[in-house]
Design a protein around this motif. Structure first.
Motif, PDB file in Angstrom:
ATOM      1  N   GLN A  74       0.831  -1.207   0.000  1.00 20.64           N
ATOM      2  CA  GLN A  74       0.000   0.000   0.000  1.00 20.64           C
ATOM      3  C   GLN A  74       0.866   1.257   0.000  1.00 20.64           C
ATOM      4  O   GLN A  74       0.573   2.226  -0.711  1.00 20.64           O
ATOM      5  CB  GLN A  74      -0.927   0.019   1.214  1.00 20.64           C
ATOM      6  CG  GLN A  74      -2.100  -0.915   1.096  1.00 20.64           C
ATOM      7  CD  GLN A  74      -2.979  -0.878   2.338  1.00 20.64           C
ATOM      8  OE1 GLN A  74      -2.835  -0.026   3.209  1.00 20.64           O
ATOM      9  NE2 GLN A  74      -3.896  -1.825   2.420  1.00 20.64           N
ATOM     10  N   TYR A  75       1.937   1.251   0.778  1.00 16.51           N
ATOM     11  CA  TYR A  75       2.850   2.392   0.812  1.00 16.51           C
ATOM     12  C   TYR A  75       3.478   2.609  -0.570  1.00 16.51           C
ATOM     13  O   TYR A  75       3.560   3.738  -1.063  1.00 16.51           O
ATOM     14  CB  TYR A  75       3.943   2.163   1.857  1.00 16.51           C
ATOM     15  CG  TYR A  75       4.953   3.283   1.887  1.00 16.51           C
ATOM     16  CD1 TYR A  75       4.724   4.428   2.638  1.00 16.51           C
ATOM     17  CD2 TYR A  75       6.127   3.199   1.147  1.00 16.51           C
ATOM     18  CE1 TYR A  75       5.642   5.467   2.651  1.00 16.51           C
ATOM     19  CE2 TYR A  75       7.050   4.226   1.156  1.00 16.51           C
ATOM     20  CZ  TYR A  75       6.800   5.359   1.906  1.00 16.51           C
ATOM     21  OH  TYR A  75       7.707   6.385   1.901  1.00 16.51           O
ATOM     22  N   GLU A  77       2.295   1.709  -3.446  1.00 11.70           N
ATOM     23  CA  GLU A  77       1.256   2.190  -4.366  1.00 11.70           C
ATOM     24  C   GLU A  77       1.046   3.692  -4.191  1.00 11.70           C
ATOM     25  O   GLU A  77       1.023   4.447  -5.169  1.00 11.70           O
ATOM     26  CB  GLU A  77      -0.053   1.429  -4.103  1.00 11.70           C
ATOM     27  CG  GLU A  77      -1.201   1.850  -4.989  1.00 11.70           C
ATOM     28  CD  GLU A  77      -1.053   1.400  -6.428  1.00 11.70           C
ATOM     29  OE1 GLU A  77      -1.435   2.171  -7.324  1.00 11.70           O
ATOM     30  OE2 GLU A  77      -0.538   0.286  -6.658  1.00 11.70           O
ATOM     31  N   LYS A  78       0.920   4.141  -2.966  1.00 14.53           N
ATOM     32  CA  LYS A  78       0.711   5.570  -2.685  1.00 14.53           C
ATOM     33  C   LYS A  78       1.907   6.408  -3.132  1.00 14.53           C
ATOM     34  O   LYS A  78       1.755   7.554  -3.541  1.00 14.53           O
ATOM     35  CB  LYS A  78       0.446   5.793  -1.203  1.00 14.53           C
ATOM     36  CG  LYS A  78      -0.922   5.347  -0.770  1.00 14.53           C
ATOM     37  CD  LYS A  78      -1.128   5.580   0.713  1.00 14.53           C
ATOM     38  CE  LYS A  78      -2.473   5.016   1.153  1.00 14.53           C
ATOM     39  NZ  LYS A  78      -2.661   5.096   2.604  1.00 14.53           N
TER      40      LYS A  78
END
Length: 123
Positions: A74-75, A77-78
């Motif tokens: 998720q990190y 991706e962000k």
């Protein structure tokens, strides 16, 4: 972590929660497999006395590592890194819980000890 997106880089991340001791937060959200041992006693490891509880402690540690990998992805991706990053996820060994008379990960070349996940993401 701040990185120069114009330069290639290499990162290696080791999650050791699934190694003997099988660590994870004791919060209920990380302990879906019950009952589990409160602690893995090295002197009693492999005795077969608490197989279900031992396996559940291991399964909880795997569950926790799965969560951590999700957080990392998720990190990434962000941060915009997924479109030009190759990701390889694997394990260094499996774990035996009495199968073929072996405990841990250095007793045999059985499937329990040698078959590990392998995930490859190539954008």
């Amino acid at each position: 972590m701040e990185a120069n997106k114009s330069q290639p880089f290499f990162a290696s991340v080791l999650f050791d929660s699934t190694h003997i001791g099988y660590s994870f937060p004791e919060e209920s959200s990380f302990t879906p497999f019950r009952p589990y041992l409160n602690y893995v006693y090295y002197s009693a490891y492999g005795s077969g006395l608490h197989v279900t509880e031992d396996v559940n402690r291991y399964r909880n540690s795997v569950y926790y590592v799965d969560y951590l990998i999700g957080q990392l992805l998720q990190y990434m991706e962000k941060a915009g890194w997924m479109e030009n990053t190759i990701i390889l996820i694997t394990g260094d060994h499996g774990e035996a819980f009495g199968e073929h008379g072996c405990w841990g990960h250095n007793g045999s070349f059985s499937d329990e000890e040698t078959r590990v996940p392998l995930l490859l993401y190539v954008p």
